[in-house]
Design an enzyme around this catalytic site. Structure first.
Site, mmCIF file in Angstrom:
data_model
loop_
_atom_site.group_PDB
_atom_site.id
_atom_site.type_symbol
_atom_site.label_atom_id
_atom_site.label_comp_id
_atom_site.label_asym_id
_atom_site.label_seq_id
_atom_site.Cartn_x
_atom_site.Cartn_y
_atom_site.Cartn_z
ATOM 1 N N ASP A 111 0.806 -1.224 0.000
ATOM 2 C CA ASP A 111 0.000 0.000 0.000
ATOM 3 C C ASP A 111 0.839 1.273 0.000
ATOM 4 O O ASP A 111 0.295 2.365 -0.081
ATOM 5 C CB ASP A 111 -0.965 0.022 1.192
ATOM 6 N N HIS A 153 -0.658 7.056 9.667
ATOM 7 C CA HIS A 153 -0.217 5.673 9.908
ATOM 8 C C HIS A 153 1.298 5.501 9.909
ATOM 9 O O HIS A 153 1.807 4.526 10.465
ATOM 10 C CB HIS A 153 -0.804 4.732 8.857
ATOM 11 N N GLY A 161 0.168 2.015 5.524
ATOM 12 C CA GLY A 161 -1.203 2.442 5.296
ATOM 13 C C GLY A 161 -1.366 3.672 4.437
ATOM 14 O O GLY A 161 -2.087 4.605 4.816
ATOM 15 N N ASP A 277 -12.979 9.297 5.002
ATOM 16 C CA ASP A 277 -13.320 7.952 4.527
ATOM 17 C C ASP A 277 -14.425 7.301 5.341
ATOM 18 O O ASP A 277 -14.812 6.164 5.075
ATOM 19 C CB ASP A 277 -12.080 7.050 4.483
ATOM 20 N N TYR A 316 -11.647 8.358 -0.085
ATOM 21 C CA TYR A 316 -11.320 7.725 -1.359
ATOM 22 C C TYR A 316 -12.448 7.833 -2.388
ATOM 23 O O TYR A 316 -12.322 7.320 -3.481
ATOM 24 C CB TYR A 316 -10.897 6.269 -1.098
#
Length: 363
Positions: A111, A153, A161, A277, A316
């Protein structure tokens, strides 16, 4: 950084530069989001000359500024060994490409893949974090908005993350150079584990996170039993929540908890990560909130009268994230006056159909 003076007497700074927006747009996790957020805010004239706008581009952070939190080895790897853009980029002897072992060690896989211009991006993101805090501690502004930040993160020595560096921690640490106590609040649907880990053993930073906690949901931390350690015991508060959370539950819950924390901790500044999110329709499928939740928290924090830094983070569904952060920006810069529900004509208007309004209806 764009400084705004508005009729509500809140002096506001808005972090943005064409370069950092373009770099943020290029990253796979949120491709094109930064420009859409900025364009929507501009379309409402929230950054217009009528607000006495002064624009200053964020400067690139030095190694020492990034190393206020991150390890020297990690900073050196990010800025010199990953896609250029570091201070050594113009040297004749370019660094060798990173090995698979290095990529794994520093978390640049899955990621957080290695990307072009990563070093430059990290320096500008870190510089914006430091500059935002300096603006608040120098009393130049009352509120700073940095929708390009909020990457909570990243750990001291590795990315995680979608987060390559932890600008949240860098901002808090810079505030702490002048202020005794800082409150960090996290509204992202994911637990702010990197920030919590950074301040888990101190009583100078209180971390408060509202997030989804279910088996298999990233990052899997943020249990109510995580309360801090050593001097930091009882200076960490996690509010783990189930999926499907709606405004009518979240708003009174968050208002009550934040008010009590402010009263008990007596912070001298607040940093709030406003990850979007948790909005209805987000691909993360976590909560079922609308921008009203973020606006409500923002107004609660504004009412405290404390220096306030608002950060971005997750989000997102590009147009819904832009809607949310435009409404929060309006709540800060426009005071009590609501902006029109109909989205103004601008280059991304076609992405707001079929109703072309600010509303994000719950599912």
């Amino acid at each position: 950084v764009i400084l705004l003076l508005n009729s509500g007497m809140v002096r506001c700074g808005y972090v943005a530069s064409e370069e950092l927006i373009a770099l943020s747009d290029s990253f796979t996790t949120c491709k094109g989001r930064a420009s859409r957020v900025h364009a929507l805010i501009q379309s409402y004239a929230l950054l217009s000359s009528s607000h006495d706008v002064i624009t200053v581009a964020p400067s690139a952070a030095s190694d020492a500024q990034l190393e206020a939190f991150h390890s020297p080895e990690f900073v050196r790897f990010l800025t010199r060994g990953c896609g250029g853009g570091g201070l050594q980029a113009e040297q004749a002897d370019a660094p060798p490409p990173p090995t698979e072992e290095e990529l794994e060690e520093f978390g640049l896989e899955y990621d957080c893949p290695m990307q072009e211009n990563l070093g430059r991006y990290c320096r500008l993101l870190g510089g914006a974090a430091v500059q935002s805090a300096e603006m608040l501690t120098s009393s130049k502004v009352d509120v700073v908005i940095n929708w390009l930040g909020g990457w909570h993160h990243a750990q001291r020595d590795h990315a995680a993350g979608f987060c390559y560096i932890n600008d949240c921690v860098l901002s808090v640490l810079k505030l702490r150079e002048k202020l005794s106590r800082v409150l960090y609040i996290d509204l992202d649907v994911h637990h702010g584990d990197g920030v919590q880990d950074a301040f888990y053993c101190t009583d100078k930073v209180f971390t408060l996170s509202f997030h989804r906690l279910d088996p298999g949901f990233y990052p899997g931390t943020g249990h109510i039993s995580e309360i801090g350690a050593y001097k930091g015991r009882n200076y960490c508060l996690n509010i783990p929540l189930k999926d499907g959370l709606r405004d009518e539950v979240f708003i009174p819950l968050a208002t009550s908890i934040i008010t009590q924390v402010l009263s008990a901790f007596h912070p001298e500044a607040i940093v709030c990560q406003c990850g979007a999110d948790g909005l209805a329709g987000d691909p993360m499928l976590g909560f079922n909130l609308t921008p009203a939740s973020h606006v409500s928290v923002t107004r609660t924090l504004l009412n405290s009268g404390l220096p306030l830094l608002l950060l971005g983070g997750g989000g997102y569904h590009r147009s819904n994230t832009a809607r949310c952060w435009a409404e929060v920006t309006a709540a800060v810069c426009g005071g009590e006056q609501a902006i029109p529900a109909d989205i103004p004509d601008h280059e991304y208007l076609d992405e707001y159909g079929p109703d072309y309004t600010l509303g994000v209806p719950p599912g």
